[in-house]
Scaffold this motif. Structure first.
Motif, short mmCIF file in Angstrom:
data_model
loop_
_atom_site.label_atom_id
_atom_site.label_comp_id
_atom_site.label_asym_id
_atom_site.label_seq_id
_atom_site.Cartn_x
_atom_site.Cartn_y
_atom_site.Cartn_z
N LEU A 278 0.81 -1.22 0.00
CA LEU A 278 0.00 0.00 0.00
C LEU A 278 0.85 1.27 0.00
N VAL A 279 2.16 1.11 0.15
CA VAL A 279 3.00 2.30 0.29
C VAL A 279 3.08 3.09 -1.02
N LYS A 280 3.17 2.41 -2.14
CA LYS A 280 3.29 3.15 -3.40
C LYS A 280 2.04 3.98 -3.70
N PRO A 281 0.84 3.38 -3.72
CA PRO A 281 -0.31 4.24 -4.05
C PRO A 281 -0.52 5.38 -3.05
N THR A 282 -0.25 5.14 -1.78
CA THR A 282 -0.47 6.23 -0.82
C THR A 282 0.64 7.28 -0.90
N SER A 283 1.84 6.89 -1.30
CA SER A 283 2.91 7.87 -1.49
C SER A 283 2.58 8.79 -2.67
N VAL A 284 2.12 8.19 -3.74
CA VAL A 284 1.76 8.97 -4.92
C VAL A 284 0.63 9.94 -4.59
N ALA A 285 -0.36 9.44 -3.83
CA ALA A 285 -1.48 10.31 -3.46
C ALA A 285 -1.02 11.43 -2.53
N PRO C 229 -24.86 -8.17 -11.27
CA PRO C 229 -23.40 -8.08 -11.08
C PRO C 229 -22.87 -6.66 -11.24
N ASN C 230 -23.74 -5.69 -11.57
CA ASN C 230 -23.26 -4.36 -11.95
C ASN C 230 -23.20 -3.39 -10.77
N VAL C 231 -22.20 -3.61 -9.93
CA VAL C 231 -22.08 -2.77 -8.74
C VAL C 231 -20.81 -1.93 -8.82
N ILE C 232 -20.97 -0.63 -8.58
CA ILE C 232 -19.84 0.30 -8.51
C ILE C 232 -19.71 0.72 -7.05
N LEU C 233 -18.55 0.50 -6.46
CA LEU C 233 -18.33 0.86 -5.06
C LEU C 233 -17.90 2.32 -4.97
N CYS C 234 -18.28 2.99 -3.89
CA CYS C 234 -17.94 4.41 -3.75
C CYS C 234 -17.48 4.74 -2.33
N GLU C 235 -16.23 5.18 -2.22
CA GLU C 235 -15.70 5.69 -0.95
C GLU C 235 -16.11 7.15 -0.82
N ARG C 236 -16.72 7.53 0.31
CA ARG C 236 -17.20 8.91 0.48
C ARG C 236 -16.91 9.47 1.86
N GLY C 237 -15.89 8.89 2.51
CA GLY C 237 -15.52 9.42 3.83
C GLY C 237 -16.21 8.66 4.94
N PHE C 241 -13.25 10.68 14.94
CA PHE C 241 -13.25 11.71 15.98
C PHE C 241 -12.87 13.09 15.43
N GLU C 242 -12.27 13.14 14.25
CA GLU C 242 -11.78 14.42 13.71
C GLU C 242 -12.95 15.28 13.25
N THR C 243 -12.93 16.56 13.62
CA THR C 243 -14.03 17.45 13.24
C THR C 243 -13.60 18.53 12.24
N ALA C 244 -12.33 18.53 11.84
CA ALA C 244 -11.87 19.57 10.92
C ALA C 244 -12.45 19.39 9.52
N THR C 245 -12.80 18.17 9.17
CA THR C 245 -13.49 17.92 7.91
C THR C 245 -14.82 17.22 8.25
N ARG C 246 -15.77 17.30 7.32
CA ARG C 246 -17.10 16.73 7.57
C ARG C 246 -17.00 15.24 7.85
N ASN C 247 -16.19 14.54 7.05
CA ASN C 247 -15.89 13.14 7.27
C ASN C 247 -14.40 12.98 7.04
N THR C 248 -13.88 11.79 7.31
CA THR C 248 -12.47 11.52 7.03
C THR C 248 -12.41 10.66 5.77
N LEU C 249 -11.87 11.23 4.70
CA LEU C 249 -11.76 10.49 3.45
C LEU C 249 -10.73 9.38 3.61
N ASP C 250 -11.16 8.14 3.39
CA ASP C 250 -10.28 6.98 3.56
C ASP C 250 -9.77 6.56 2.19
N LEU C 251 -8.76 7.27 1.70
CA LEU C 251 -8.32 7.02 0.32
C LEU C 251 -7.66 5.66 0.14
N SER C 252 -7.06 5.12 1.19
CA SER C 252 -6.44 3.81 1.01
C SER C 252 -7.49 2.73 0.78
#
Lengths: 337, 337, 337, 337
Positions: A278-285, C229-237, C241-252
């Motif tokens: 996971l280090v490469k994609p998160t480093s790039v991001a 079978p046609n499902v698109i997954l969506c990460e949206r935060g 506990f963090e309040t500086a952003t509305r949600n915490t985006l989990d990009l990994s």
């Protein structure tokens, strides 16, 4: 700060509260509306005990309208801070890559890794001499000997070194270290922060596992208020309910911290994710979102690492990450021209 | 520990892994099933780097099947530990109430509060001489003088004293303190834990804001592995998304810790909730769920407290809490006869 | 699945447990070690009640060694799924940008925004006809009329449309919609998921605020197991506990989901951050980390938006984001060649 | 609501903002201080988009000073609400115990359990006919037949029944049900809440896994604003980083909800902890902290339960819990006399 009173307060209650607030040293500005009475506080609010005021009988709530940190606040220091880390600049457009092993294991290991990461383009060398471990039965680091090994590698490669301190009493051992790291579990070790404020050296301050960005800035404030302006902030993942990754990397912390503060912000993808793939994609991001640097764990022999081998990159993999990060950096940079 | 291999591994891969595991000092027990191949590890598992094994190419996952702590583990110490805290017993049916101000402010303040809490039935006196504060601009405690004031109050009332340490270098000042407290933010300050293991005195170890119960037990293990078996665990609320209370009091931690460990477990309702009106119901619930004690903040003049006034009880309110706690304790006790 | 028994079980207990497991339909494989006895379960484990087995008296713990989802699992479907969304492909290297207003407010509004986002390079149009709101007093959407407006915009621009469903009974209104969105708060509305499984259309499934990636995949499994079978997954935060952003985006989440599943994964930076100035850096980072698309809120007049105006981009800002995303995409793409 | 402007705003900017706020229907009250300019908003604030105002260029922050819910708010309804649940009163000093199996499996099972829980002192019978399950491969409930079985058990024992609804379209099947339960995963299924507002029956509304107490009250507000004042709130544990228990029971939610709202508050220790041995201590603590009732899972044969067997009490264990709860209730009650 704004103090909101309960509905229909008696005039005597309001008067007593105003008198008490004045006694505490705050100016007051009472505004009586149809639905609510509000008292604005005037003066230095950095030391107000909001919870206490909120608990007073006539008070409904208290709202802060300015940040409790000053030295770290961009409002009072609009330009990006550029930190000189052993001759290498971080922040204000200067992007650096800090790389090396989780823990210093031997002279040979560190030298081999140092050569590799330098060849791949890293600009600072990291390595743990004092290594905080959850279990008392895990390898605890080479301590003083570890720092000496790092200094030898610095002498050989020219790379400035970054290493973690765990206790203020160890400070004399860090005299020749270029950047002193404060680990996530010590982010609110206030005695240590104060001592580092007096040390003057650049401090790499990692965000605690459950600390808000405001608390991170308050810990930076401890160091800065003690006289040391050279603080580098580091996002390294926070603790959430998700168990698929070791921590949850909070990448939006980078632009948020940049807005709130003038200090440089780097990212540690290795600890945030806990897994080398996971280090490469998160480093790039991290590079794409505007971090001022990344810090990566690299090991010459991950399966035999004494600490965090699962998240360490091999030297070969580190070259690959560096290539991708450089490509994205130049894309983001040219897009902004 | 169980190592689960990826589907259909080659025999050579399995052999290499087994050889490597043996080289690390573990016995192995390979079991080949229809769907999966599993390797059981034999030996002392307290120091295994599970993440590293999980990252090996042929490995799909690693599962721990025993706890990584020994000294704190009830499996190896079935009877409740009873800790002697300056002559007062905690644990194994002995319930104690620790009360006093957040921070020591003056001789008069501490003496007045000490007399009150003793009269109401408290059996230990607490007070902060070293007080960790999020902001460098908040009151930081009277430090050495504060400890002297507590010792005077002890001499006068006979109540053993509990006070927090923030740095191992301060230990000499704690020579006459009965119970040394480790605050939530220092729960993983491993240098401090090790030093306290050598100090021998009872340690009141608070759970960190974002630490699991297993991590709390691992920190207790640091102290115990260094030779000090006298650890009192303390639940004081964890950090969650909820903002209606300062922290979220995790009361089920009490029975869970009692099942996992033989150490006494107390609760700190004042810090967990952050508001004085919530202290009574949460204190009563703590007694009802089986805690070995509670720790409460009491102040003679909450609106003028220099620290955490919002959560401090007045002396009068403390008497009320004590009455309710005593009633519930006897109800739970007689129901269990 | 592995069942770990308590230390030193009696043979009769082991026999009874094995008999009971067999009665439940599982094959068993008992392995007696020096320290522990382990039973491997054989058969279809997707429906095992682990908590129940764990609660049996002789059992110490139960560990799952395979995922509880099948249709969504990359182990059984190694190639990336490519979903056809109204003629536009998502996944397997096909990156798409879905843009439009939070809620459909009027014919003019939607047409103006649709033209803008198409001109800037968006390939699907989004807009809320049914809009879930925390407060019953907030604007609740134009409902059926809103869908008609979106269909008109589709007819005019050629952009396929994405819109949210809130209740299975509304499905007939979605007959001409290209992609049906399931909102975060409905991710575990299992009746709705089942109905969508029968609908056949592409489903954009948003991760719930406090749902793990495994739970997201289990909800995808509900849809897929019902024949779609046609499902698109969506990460949206996620909620932390963090309040500086509305949600915490989990990009990994993006690379993790790609490893666990063959389904496409997109990111919604607008909802994850809640503030328009954060949309650009998080969009760029989403592209850099390998998302198969992004979904952005764009409004012709954010200060007058009836919903989520704070996070909406102006048309001009959207052009700027598209430029940066395209630059990063090509940098990442060429780096991988 | 208070709008705080950025430092040193231009008069023209302030005027434009005031005009825009008036245009949105709010009265304004501008207060210019030395350090900041503040605008107080006057009028109905339940529908304000705070995030939108916060995003305006001249605005630094927006603070709410009153709650966004009205019907559920104790400020406007100072007395405790007492809900009549099929002839049994909940709230305002009336404590009730709801008990029964997780899911209805057969006529015999439900009747046997119903007789047991009635004999032990339960006053309402619970049982799942529609049972939300994370996996599509788990037992999904007897649905309509399940409700008929519950109604037969009610006819035989006289116990009013509580059962969960998963979709508004199933409402006709609930015509004779006494209390309709909304599960944690549907707490923000707003279409369902609205439909239940029109149904008139008592609604048992469970807190979502990651929902704040304010959001719980907003969901109650949906039901109440649609015309149904009969809402019972239920704390059932929240999702945190801790994995030692299934969820983290937030017991301080009980006194906090009682302060914010007049609605009755019950606790579900079975789902909060997920393990039967934790049900007794958490039930006792729930009674001690002032809950208006508890809801427990009881099964005649937990090892063969089709759902959540791990957290179900046997009939014998339920008798034991009832005894302890009754003892604590009378202790708390007499202490308050």
């Amino acid at each position: 700060m704004i103090v909101i009173l309960k509905q229909n307060p008696q005039q005597a209650q309001v008067d007593r509260l105003v008198a008490w607030l004045n006694e505490q040293g705050y100016g007051t500005n009472v505004s009586v509306g149809k639905q609510e009475t509000i008292i604005g506080l005037i003066g230095d609010m950095s030391n107000v005990d909001m919870d206490l005021i909120r608990s007073l009988e006539v008070v409904d709530d208290v709202k802060r309208i300015s940040e409790p940190y000053k030295n770290a606040n961009r409002k009072f220091h609009t330009d990006d801070s550029v930190i000189d880390a052993g001759g290498v600049k971080i922040g204000g457009g200067h992007f650096q890559v800090i790389a090396g092993p989780c823990s210093v294991e031997s002279r040979e290991q560190v030298k081999e890794i140092a050569k590799c990461v330098k060849a791949a383009g890293a600009t600072l060398l990291r390595g743990g001499a004092f290594t905080p471990r959850t279990s008392p039965y895990s390898f605890q680091g080479l301590r003083e000997e570890g720092i000496n090994i790092l200094l030898e590698a610095k002498a050989e490669t020219g790379l400035p070194i970054v290493t973690e301190i765990m206790d203020a009493s160890h400070l004399p051992l860090f005299a020749d270290v270029d950047v002193i790291q404060v680990g996530a579990r010590n982010m609110q070790n206030f005695e240590l922060l104060r001592a580092l404020g007096e040390a003057g050296k650049p401090i790499l301050l990692k965000r605690g596992l459950a600390n808000t960005l405001q608390e991170l800035l308050m810990s930076a404030e401890y160091i800065m208020a003690s006289g040391n302006p050279n603080v580098i902030l580091c996002e390294r993942g926070i603790r959430t309910f998700e168990t698929a990754t070791r921590n949850t990397l909070d990448l939006s912390a980078v632009p948020v911290l940049h807005r709130l503060s003038h200090l440089p912000v780097i990212v540690d993808p290795s600890h945030a994710t806990g897994e080398s793939w996971l280090v490469k994609p998160t480093s790039v991001a991290s590079a794409a979102i505007g971090a001022d640097g990344i810090m990566l764990e690299v090991h010459n022999d991950p399966p035999h690492a004494l600490c965090d081998g699962a998240q360490a990159l091999t030297c070969e993999a580190f070259f690959d990450v560096m290539g991708a990060v450089t490509a994205v950096r130049s894309a983001v940079f040219s897009a902004e021209e």
